[in-house]
Design a protein around this motif. Structure first.
Motif, PDB file in Angstrom:
ATOM      1  N   SER A 221     -59.927  87.709  37.448  1.00  0.00           N
ATOM      2  CA  SER A 221     -61.335  86.880  37.680  1.00  0.00           C
ATOM      3  C   SER A 221     -61.369  86.616  39.307  1.00  0.00           C
ATOM      4  N   ASP A 222     -60.247  86.053  39.830  1.00  0.00           N
ATOM      5  CA  ASP A 222     -60.171  86.426  41.162  1.00  0.00           C
ATOM      6  C   ASP A 222     -60.753  87.704  42.036  1.00  0.00           C
ATOM      7  N   ALA A 223     -60.044  88.914  41.544  1.00  0.00           N
ATOM      8  CA  ALA A 223     -60.588  89.936  41.767  1.00  0.00           C
ATOM      9  C   ALA A 223     -62.136  89.862  41.721  1.00  0.00           C
TER      10      ALA A 223
ATOM     11  N   GLY B   4     -70.268  70.173  35.352  1.00  0.00           N
ATOM     12  CA  GLY B   4     -69.851  70.879  33.866  1.00  0.00           C
ATOM     13  C   GLY B   4     -67.836  71.848  33.979  1.00  0.00           C
ATOM     14  N   GLY B   5     -68.391  71.387  35.152  1.00  0.00           N
ATOM     15  CA  GLY B   5     -66.011  71.812  35.693  1.00  0.00           C
ATOM     16  C   GLY B   5     -65.376  70.210  35.456  1.00  0.00           C
ATOM     17  N   GLY B   6     -66.700  68.914  35.774  1.00  0.00           N
ATOM     18  CA  GLY B   6     -65.809  67.759  35.828  1.00  0.00           C
ATOM     19  C   GLY B   6     -65.520  67.110  34.860  1.00  0.00           C
ATOM     20  N   ALA B   7     -66.482  67.751  33.054  1.00  0.00           N
ATOM     21  CA  ALA B   7     -66.479  67.639  32.299  1.00  0.00           C
ATOM     22  C   ALA B   7     -65.491  68.173  31.579  1.00  0.00           C
ATOM     23  N   PHE B   8     -65.475  69.616  31.667  1.00  0.00           N
ATOM     24  CA  PHE B   8     -63.735  70.200  31.182  1.00  0.00           C
ATOM     25  C   PHE B   8     -62.592  70.065  31.710  1.00  0.00           C
ATOM     26  N   LEU B   9     -62.429  69.248  32.627  1.00  0.00           N
ATOM     27  CA  LEU B   9     -60.949  68.656  33.548  1.00  0.00           C
ATOM     28  C   LEU B   9     -60.635  67.549  33.111  1.00  0.00           C
ATOM     29  N   ILE B  10     -61.984  66.588  33.100  1.00  0.00           N
ATOM     30  CA  ILE B  10     -61.451  65.493  32.229  1.00  0.00           C
ATOM     31  C   ILE B  10     -60.883  65.609  30.824  1.00  0.00           C
ATOM     32  N   TRP B  11     -61.279  66.749  29.954  1.00  0.00           N
ATOM     33  CA  TRP B  11     -60.879  66.714  28.255  1.00  0.00           C
ATOM     34  C   TRP B  11     -59.862  67.460  28.577  1.00  0.00           C
TER      35      TRP B  11
ATOM     36  N   LEU C  31     -59.962  80.513  31.107  1.00  0.00           N
ATOM     37  CA  LEU C  31     -60.903  81.264  32.150  1.00  0.00           C
ATOM     38  C   LEU C  31     -62.183  79.869  32.282  1.00  0.00           C
ATOM     39  N   ALA C  32     -62.196  78.736  31.109  1.00  0.00           N
ATOM     40  CA  ALA C  32     -63.260  77.485  31.655  1.00  0.00           C
ATOM     41  C   ALA C  32     -61.942  77.087  32.885  1.00  0.00           C
TER      42      ALA C  32
ATOM     43  N   TRP D  62     -63.231  79.130  35.688  1.00  0.00           N
ATOM     44  CA  TRP D  62     -65.112  80.331  35.936  1.00  0.00           C
ATOM     45  C   TRP D  62     -65.507  78.799  36.118  1.00  0.00           C
ATOM     46  N   LEU D  63     -65.049  77.320  35.665  1.00  0.00           N
ATOM     47  CA  LEU D  63     -65.904  75.759  35.587  1.00  0.00           C
ATOM     48  C   LEU D  63     -65.384  75.595  36.698  1.00  0.00           C
ATOM     49  N   ASN D  64     -65.134  75.822  38.191  1.00  0.00           N
ATOM     50  CA  ASN D  64     -64.733  75.249  39.514  1.00  0.00           C
ATOM     51  C   ASN D  64     -65.099  76.075  40.204  1.00  0.00           C
ATOM     52  N   PRO D  65     -66.066  74.891  40.965  1.00  0.00           N
ATOM     53  CA  PRO D  65     -66.948  75.597  42.025  1.00  0.00           C
ATOM     54  C   PRO D  65     -66.267  75.933  43.159  1.00  0.00           C
TER      55      PRO D  65
END
Length: 203
Positions: free
Chosen positions: A47-49, A76-83, A118-119, A122-125
């Protein structure tokens, strides 16, 4: 291949990913559980590559043309990380049997593990800021050697994630104690929620 530029890329790439974060905490946890370690490390490094190549190729400038991209990724990233943080906290409060590390521990499904990995990635800005924008911008300081810079940054990512994932196995005796797992899960929950707060607050 310019070796000095290669090592400059590796050094810069490592400096951006060594700080504890959601992705690193996830890799550490998988390493301690000895669960899908290779697949998780490879998913993070690949993913980094992809993001580094995109940054060096100039995608960072293109992303600036999409005003909805940043807020969509932040919320979107914030909601996922809270969960995910709530999930870790629940694990920290569960019975001792669920937190025991050993051959009898139930392994989680590979597909679900990779999806979560992956979430988180990829969901972290902040991932886009570090790899696409920052590394992409720095690569312009080495005109004609952007490929060497990108190769160095990508190599640093592979080195870090595989070292973290497999190096964590040396700490398994410590985490054989349920109390140590509870502390780790609690720390992971705190890290996830702190990053989620920063994303949603726009810090």
């Amino acid at each position: 291949m310019n070796l000095s530029v290669f090592f400059a890329g590796m050094t810069m790439g490592l400096s951006l990913i060594v700080a504890i974060g959601a992705q690193n905490a996830f890799v550490l946890r998988q390493g301690l559980r000895n669960e899908h370690v290779f697949a998780v490390c490879l998913a993070c490094a690949m993913s980094d590559a992809i993001l580094i190549v995109a940054g060096v190729s100039g995608f960072g400038k293109a992303a600036g043309w999409l005003p909805w991209f940043d807020p969509a990724m932040r919320y979107g990233g914030g909601a996922f990380l809270i969960w995910y943080g709530a999930r870790s906290l629940r694990s920290a409060l569960r019975s001792t049997e669920a937190l025991t590390v050993g051959a009898s521990a139930e392994k989680r499904d590979l597909a679900k593990t990779l999806l979560a990995c992956l979430a988180i990635t990829w969901l972290n800005p902040h991932v886009y800021l570090d790899t696409v924008v920052l590394l992409g911008t720095i690569s312009t300081q080495f005109p004609g050697f952007e490929v060497s810079f990108a190769a160095g940054a990508i190599s640093g990512s592979f080195l870090f994630f595989f070292s973290l994932g497999y190096g964590a196995t040396r700490l398994r005796p410590v985490f054989a104690r349920p109390s140590a797992w509870r502390i780790l899960e609690g720390v992971i929950a705190a890290v996830m929620w702190a990053i989620a707060f920063k994303l949603i607050a726009g810090v």
